[in-house]
Scaffold this motif. Structure first.
Motif, PDB file in Angstrom:
ATOM      1  N   SER A 303       0.826  -1.198   0.000  1.00 57.60           N
ATOM      2  CA  SER A 303       0.000   0.000   0.000  1.00 57.60           C
ATOM      3  C   SER A 303       0.868   1.259   0.000  1.00 57.60           C
ATOM      4  O   SER A 303       1.900   1.295   0.662  1.00 57.60           O
ATOM      5  N   LYS A 307       0.618   2.753  -6.839  1.00 58.75           N
ATOM      6  CA  LYS A 307       0.033   1.952  -7.921  1.00 58.75           C
ATOM      7  C   LYS A 307      -1.069   2.727  -8.641  1.00 58.75           C
ATOM      8  O   LYS A 307      -1.062   2.838  -9.862  1.00 58.75           O
ATOM      9  N   GLU A 344      -3.665   8.765   0.579  1.00 61.89           N
ATOM     10  CA  GLU A 344      -2.600   9.524   1.201  1.00 61.89           C
ATOM     11  C   GLU A 344      -1.723   8.557   1.984  1.00 61.89           C
ATOM     12  O   GLU A 344      -2.209   7.580   2.528  1.00 61.89           O
ATOM     13  N   THR A 373      -4.507  -3.560  -7.856  1.00 60.37           N
ATOM     14  CA  THR A 373      -4.908  -4.481  -6.795  1.00 60.37           C
ATOM     15  C   THR A 373      -4.819  -3.726  -5.477  1.00 60.37           C
ATOM     16  O   THR A 373      -4.047  -2.787  -5.358  1.00 60.37           O
TER      17      THR A 373
HETATM   18  N1  LIG Z   1       6.701  11.848  -3.948  1.00 62.58           N
HETATM   19  C1  LIG Z   1       5.992  11.004  -4.674  1.00 62.58           C
HETATM   20  N2  LIG Z   1       4.778  10.619  -4.253  1.00 62.58           N
HETATM   21  C2  LIG Z   1       4.087   9.756  -5.013  1.00 62.58           C
HETATM   22  C3  LIG Z   1       4.608   9.259  -6.240  1.00 62.58           C
HETATM   23  N3  LIG Z   1       3.680   8.408  -6.756  1.00 62.58           N
HETATM   24  C4  LIG Z   1       2.652   8.375  -5.893  1.00 62.58           C
HETATM   25  N4  LIG Z   1       2.867   9.195  -4.836  1.00 62.58           N
HETATM   26  C5  LIG Z   1       2.001   9.440  -3.685  1.00 62.58           C
HETATM   27  O1  LIG Z   1       1.926   8.264  -2.895  1.00 62.58           O
HETATM   28  C6  LIG Z   1       0.663   8.191  -2.228  1.00 62.58           C
HETATM   29  C7  LIG Z   1       0.038   6.831  -2.417  1.00 62.58           C
HETATM   30  O2  LIG Z   1      -0.294   6.668  -3.781  1.00 62.58           O
HETATM   31  P1  LIG Z   1      -1.362   5.631  -4.316  1.00 62.58           P
HETATM   32  O3  LIG Z   1      -1.327   5.721  -5.775  1.00 62.58           O
HETATM   33  O4  LIG Z   1      -2.657   5.778  -3.623  1.00 62.58           O
HETATM   34  O5  LIG Z   1      -0.702   4.279  -3.803  1.00 62.58           O
HETATM   35  P2  LIG Z   1      -1.252   2.801  -3.983  1.00 62.58           P
HETATM   36  O6  LIG Z   1      -0.071   1.945  -4.178  1.00 62.58           O
HETATM   37  O7  LIG Z   1      -2.303   2.771  -5.028  1.00 62.58           O
HETATM   38  O8  LIG Z   1      -1.889   2.526  -2.549  1.00 62.58           O
HETATM   39  P3  LIG Z   1      -3.095   1.522  -2.182  1.00 62.58           P
HETATM   40  O9  LIG Z   1      -4.267   1.918  -3.009  1.00 62.58           O
HETATM   41  O10 LIG Z   1      -3.267   1.746  -0.728  1.00 62.58           O
HETATM   42  O11 LIG Z   1      -2.602   0.148  -2.485  1.00 62.58           O
HETATM   43  C8  LIG Z   1      -0.157   9.356  -2.802  1.00 62.58           C
HETATM   44  O12 LIG Z   1      -0.108  10.419  -1.880  1.00 62.58           O
HETATM   45  C9  LIG Z   1       0.575   9.730  -4.071  1.00 62.58           C
HETATM   46  O13 LIG Z   1       0.405  11.088  -4.395  1.00 62.58           O
HETATM   47  C10 LIG Z   1       5.897   9.716  -6.669  1.00 62.58           C
HETATM   48  O14 LIG Z   1       6.436   9.356  -7.726  1.00 62.58           O
HETATM   49  N5  LIG Z   1       6.537  10.568  -5.852  1.00 62.58           N
END
Ligand SMILES: Nc1nc2c(ncn2[C@@H]2O[C@H](COP(=O)(O)OP(=O)(O)OP(=O)(O)O)[C@@H](O)[C@H]2O)c(=O)[nH]1
Ligand SMILES: [Zn+2]
Length: 507
Positions: A303, A307, A344, A373
């Motif tokens: 998480s 993704k 977040e 996923t």
């Molecule tokens: N600094 C930074 N933050 C990022 C980057 N990519 C994603 N984020 C941040 O990371 C956080 C989590 O991103 P998500 O895309 O929700 O992550 P996820 O893997 O889908 O998380 P789950 O849905 O919980 O599995 C968000 O606040 C995004 O803005 C990046 O390249 N750099």
């Protein structure tokens, strides 16, 4: 040795991924189908065939020519659009909502007057599943290639009439015909951890589906000074000074390069070629887009690694002027494929908050689909046995396959230093292999005590109708259904937790 991962398992639904061989799925559900097929096609030598048998057969063949969704086995992949009637099309199930399936047309009827060109390819159709498929309990999954019939091309409605044979199937999330897994981790927030990464890689390897490893949030590396301890940091600064770099501006750059090249060489020694990317700075997104093109990819990773953000970035950005971008033609007002919710990262523990829910195949600009996923902290590895574990490490897989004729002295070698073992301990993840092997051994011993058999052996294979392999649960007399699987898995985890806290206590 503590088993840190397991306490986390308690609170999370584990991800099971599995790869299936052709014909092995759905067999339990299709006994009705297969029996009816058998009676039509196999001459019954002991009895005289009914006089109208040939007529019946001819009628069946005619029917199946006109509409191949009659009570027939799962369609083989070589059925073509040429066999479709005007109101039929072949498509991919991209999403499932309540009783409706969203199907994206991949091949329309070739001789239709209404639809003279292939412009229907990419059209979204809102479909229900034909009643008979539900009756015979043939499950239609996201990712399934299906025949849609009774299509109303104006209102974009249709009925799913039959399903094609699957090439692969993963269980959580349930997606059929996945041809690529993208294991996504972040370098920071949450920080890349080799044990967690290894668990995800082993889970992915156990499906047999090709894997790409990508590391996100590279731009965060230069901000995270805590990455190296003081001595290493001092060394980096000295290297910077010696190299006459402008320390103020180039230090971060140098630091980032060192971290990336360190991970790069480590991961290469594990057998992977990592792609570095950043959704924020857009670094590496074009490369990723070209890797994903024309494939059905499922993203997995913990998480908060980004993704959902990556999916949004890939779908909204690269090559937006390409004509290929317009291949997907959604129903007006459809929202299911719109931006994924981005979570977040909790400021307290640097982890995400599990924002991803339903699984959908999101059409990619350049062709292909991408499915998100839910991020789990740890995959369960419940499908991995102690004998199979070594082959999911590319490091040992290579050694074992190169030395195929030699093999280890013992057939059941677990490669933990047995005499005559060809796997040496000179690879970085060898201790992680031990750690996972211990965990799996404990689980298998527990299963042996509880079930009287190992979980893998709970299934036996028999040659079914038409030479199709059928899986059958092998049940111990009077032993089965004593406890639900969920409860047994829970008690395995409880026991492991107790063990690890005992060990902590001994220390
Ligand atoms: N600094 C930074 N933050 C990022 C980057 N990519 C994603 N984020 C941040 O990371 C956080 C989590 O991103 P998500 O895309 O929700 O992550 P996820 O893997 O889908 O998380 P789950 O849905 O919980 O599995 C968000 O606040 C995004 O803005 C990046 O390249 N750099
Ligand atoms: Zn060995």
């Amino acid at each position: 040795m503590p088993i840190p991962s397991l306490s986390l398992l308690r609170h999370r639904t584990p991800t099971f991924l599995r790869h299936i061989t052709p014909f092995s799925h759905h067999q339990n559900h299709h006994s009705l189908l297969i029996t009816s097929f058998k009676h039509q096609n196999q001459p019954n030598l002991s009895r005289k065939p009914p006089p109208n048998n040939n007529l019946l057969k001819a009628k069946q063949i005619l029917n199946s020519k006109k509409d191949f969704s009659t009570l027939s086995p799962i369609l083989s992949p070589n059925h073509t659009a040429a066999e479709l009637s005007d109101s039929q099309a072949i498509g991919t199930v991209a999403a499932s909502q309540a009783n409706f399936m969203r199907v994206i047309v991949t091949a329309g009827p070739s001789r239709s007057r209404e639809i003279e060109d292939s412009s229907k390819n990419g059209s979204e159709l809102l479909c229900v599943v034909r009643a008979v498929l539900k009756k015979i309990k043939r499950r239609v999954l996201v990712g399934d290639k299906v025949v849609v019939g009774s299509i109303d091309w104006v209102d974009r409605r249709g009925i799913i009439e039959n399903v094609f044979q699957r090439s692969s199937e993963i269980l959580d999330p349930p997606v059929a015909n996945v041809d690529h897994l993208l294991v996504l981790f972040s370098l920071e927030q949450p920080r890349l951890d080799s044990f967690v990464l290894t668990r995800f890689l082993i889970e992915a390897e156990s499906t047999g589906i090709p894997i790409t490893l990508a590391l996100n949030k590279v731009e965060l590396v230069d901000q995270e000074v805590g990455y190296f301890d003081g001595a290493v940091l001092l060394m980096i600064i000295m290297v910077g000074v010696i190299a006459f770099v402008d320390v103020e501006s180039d230090f971060c750059d140098l630091f980032m390069k060192m971290v990336l090249s360190d991970w790069n060489s480590r991961l290469r020694s594990w057998g992977y070629e990592p792609l570095f990317c950043s959704v924020d700075s857009k670094m590496g997104l074009h490369t990723l887009a070209s890797v994903l093109r024309d494939q059905t990819t499922v993203i997995l990773g913990p998480s908060g690694v980004g993704k959902s953000s990556l999916i949004n970035a890939l779908r909204n950005k690269p090559n937006s002027h390409d004509e290929a971008d317009n291949w997907f033609d959604p129903i007006m007002g459809s929202k299911w494929f719109e931006d994924q919710r981005v979570g977040e990262v909790s400021t307290r523990n640097g982890r995400g908050k599990h924002t991803t829910r339903n699984v959908s195949l999101l059409p990619l600009g350049g062709g292909g689909y991408l499915a998100d996923t839910p991020g789990f902290s740890q995959p369960s590895l419940l499908k991995v046995t102690k004998q199979s574990l070594a082959q999911y490490f590319p490091e040992t897989r290579t050694v074992l396959s190169v030395n195929e004729p030699a093999k280890c002295t013992f057939k059941d070698c677990l490669h933990v230093g047995e005499p005559g073992c060809i796997v040496k301990g000179d690879w970085e993840r060898y201790p992680l292999y031990f750690q996972l092997l211990d965990e799996i051994k404990i689980r298998e011993e527990f299963q042996l005590r509880t079930f009287g058999t190992k979980r893998e052996d709970n299934v036996r294979y028999k040659a079914g109708d038409m030479g199709v392999q059928q899986e059958e649960p092998r049940l111990e007399p009077k032993k089965h259904r004593r406890q639900s699987r969920k409860r047994i898995n829970q008690s395995i985890l409880d026991e492991l937790n107790e063990l690890s806290s005992d060990e902590d206590f001994i220390r």
